[in-house]
Design an enzyme around this catalytic site. Sequence first.
Site, mmCIF file in Angstrom:
data_model
loop_
_atom_site.group_PDB
_atom_site.id
_atom_site.type_symbol
_atom_site.label_atom_id
_atom_site.label_comp_id
_atom_site.label_asym_id
_atom_site.label_seq_id
_atom_site.Cartn_x
_atom_site.Cartn_y
_atom_site.Cartn_z
ATOM 1 N N TYR A 32 0.822 -1.208 0.000
ATOM 2 C CA TYR A 32 0.000 0.000 0.000
ATOM 3 C C TYR A 32 0.852 1.252 0.000
ATOM 4 O O TYR A 32 2.081 1.195 0.162
ATOM 5 C CB TYR A 32 -0.944 0.002 1.207
ATOM 6 N N ARG A 51 8.008 3.986 -4.964
ATOM 7 C CA ARG A 51 8.076 3.066 -3.817
ATOM 8 C C ARG A 51 7.030 1.962 -3.950
ATOM 9 O O ARG A 51 7.301 0.803 -3.615
ATOM 10 C CB ARG A 51 7.888 3.833 -2.502
ATOM 11 N N ARG A 99 -7.922 -20.245 -0.861
ATOM 12 C CA ARG A 99 -6.879 -19.987 0.139
ATOM 13 C C ARG A 99 -5.747 -21.007 0.041
ATOM 14 O O ARG A 99 -5.969 -22.215 0.108
ATOM 15 C CB ARG A 99 -7.464 -20.005 1.554
ATOM 16 N N HIS A 101 -1.210 -20.705 0.807
ATOM 17 C CA HIS A 101 -0.117 -19.758 1.030
ATOM 18 C C HIS A 101 0.621 -19.433 -0.266
ATOM 19 O O HIS A 101 0.987 -18.288 -0.520
ATOM 20 C CB HIS A 101 0.886 -20.307 2.057
ATOM 21 N N LYS A 143 6.385 -1.911 1.905
ATOM 22 C CA LYS A 143 5.224 -1.271 2.542
ATOM 23 C C LYS A 143 4.049 -2.245 2.469
ATOM 24 O O LYS A 143 3.122 -2.090 1.649
ATOM 25 C CB LYS A 143 4.925 0.085 1.885
ATOM 26 N N GLU A 175 12.957 2.677 13.523
ATOM 27 C CA GLU A 175 11.985 3.703 13.110
ATOM 28 C C GLU A 175 10.850 3.711 14.104
ATOM 29 O O GLU A 175 10.940 3.086 15.161
ATOM 30 C CB GLU A 175 11.513 3.423 11.677
ATOM 31 N N LEU A 199 11.292 1.377 6.688
ATOM 32 C CA LEU A 199 10.646 1.824 5.453
ATOM 33 C C LEU A 199 11.341 3.112 5.003
ATOM 34 O O LEU A 199 11.583 4.005 5.829
ATOM 35 C CB LEU A 199 9.163 2.102 5.706
HETATM 36 N N1 PDD Z 1 3.106 5.029 7.335
HETATM 37 N N2 PDD Z 1 7.859 3.783 8.607
HETATM 38 C C1 PDD Z 1 6.695 3.102 8.716
HETATM 39 C C2 PDD Z 1 6.701 1.765 9.374
HETATM 40 C C3 PDD Z 1 5.508 3.679 8.222
HETATM 41 O O1 PDD Z 1 4.354 2.986 8.307
HETATM 42 C C4 PDD Z 1 5.537 4.971 7.636
HETATM 43 C C5 PDD Z 1 4.312 5.642 7.091
HETATM 44 C C6 PDD Z 1 6.776 5.634 7.550
HETATM 45 C C7 PDD Z 1 6.903 7.001 6.913
HETATM 46 O O2 PDD Z 1 6.784 6.940 5.510
HETATM 47 P P1 PDD Z 1 6.227 8.191 4.670
HETATM 48 O O3 PDD Z 1 7.012 9.374 5.099
HETATM 49 O O4 PDD Z 1 6.487 7.809 3.252
HETATM 50 O O5 PDD Z 1 4.767 8.332 5.004
HETATM 51 C C8 PDD Z 1 7.918 5.005 8.046
HETATM 52 C C9 PDD Z 1 1.866 5.506 6.761
HETATM 53 C C10 PDD Z 1 1.649 6.966 6.871
HETATM 54 C C11 PDD Z 1 0.717 4.648 7.263
HETATM 55 O O6 PDD Z 1 0.915 3.456 7.386
HETATM 56 O O7 PDD Z 1 -0.389 5.154 7.475
#
Ligand code: PDD
Length: 286
Positions: A32, A51, A99, A101, A143, A175, A199
């Site tokens: 996503y 990304r 379903r 895996h 992501k 993070e 991320l």
């Molecule tokens: N999340 N690290 C993680 C684990 C994240 O889920 C996010 C953002 C970021 C920051 O990435 P960016 O600056 O590209 O938004 C770092 C989004 C906002 C979410 O899951 O809603």
Amino acid sequence: MSTAYFKGDFMPLEAVRVSPLDRGYLLGDGVYEVVPVYGGRMFCTDAHLDRLERSLGAIAMKSPLSRSAWVDMLDTLIARNGGGEQSLYFQVTRGEAPRNHAFPQAPRPLVFAMSKPGHRRAYPEPMPAVTRNDNRWGRCDIKAIALLPNVLLRQEAVSAGAGEAILLRDGLVTEGAASNVFVVADGVLMTPPKSSKILAGITRDVTLELASAAGIPCEECDISEAALRSADEIWVTSSTMEITPVSRLDGRPLIGGAPGPLWQQVFERFLAFKSDFAKALGETIA
Ligand code: PDD
């Protein structure tokens, strides 16, 4: 009622019906993006779509839409939701299949997109954070929609009266549960380097660019737990939190106070960057 995009059509969000056999629903098999919209325009569109393509590649999927089809679809979604400030969410799952895996033989990827109105305050309030052990998997650079560890870590922060969990793996900062982390020490702005442990945040890149342009020394380097605890300033960045200063870490106020002077400097530049970007596109930020 907000408009969503699902299976190639625009429709009221409430009308979207997902099959229980969708692999996103059953297995968390999908990726996503979240993109802020300012003045009716997507912020850093190419960086987000690049990304998305990297995330799709990492899970052996091809983008079901071309770059221009993504942009057209998302622009239409923004317009149908009234322009202005929004937060776009879109995902691609491996689609409906019995379903199992292992991947289906002929996957039918499913695209879903929606928008939330954005009501950002001009200046984010400093926010308390707590530290937690980073117990996530080894591919945090993807992501992925499978977010249970992040959900549990964020909830632990919220239950502790904080806004974010800052994660530590092997004694080093990785993070936040849904954000990247910056630390200021002796006038130097530091953030962990890109790797499979974090991320690669788009807001992180923008923050580094703006801080460098302001003449602030920046380092992408390991940050130890001790360095985090003795930091003058801590910030978390994301598409939804923008650049938010941390007020307290595990209940203790930050040494430099919050918001700190470097945050003020970089955030002013961020505000100018947002408004220049919208002006360049011929609109003003609401
Ligand atoms: N999340 N690290 C993680 C684990 C994240 O889920 C996010 C953002 C970021 C920051 O990435 P960016 O600056 O590209 O938004 C770092 C989004 C906002 C979410 O899951 O809603």
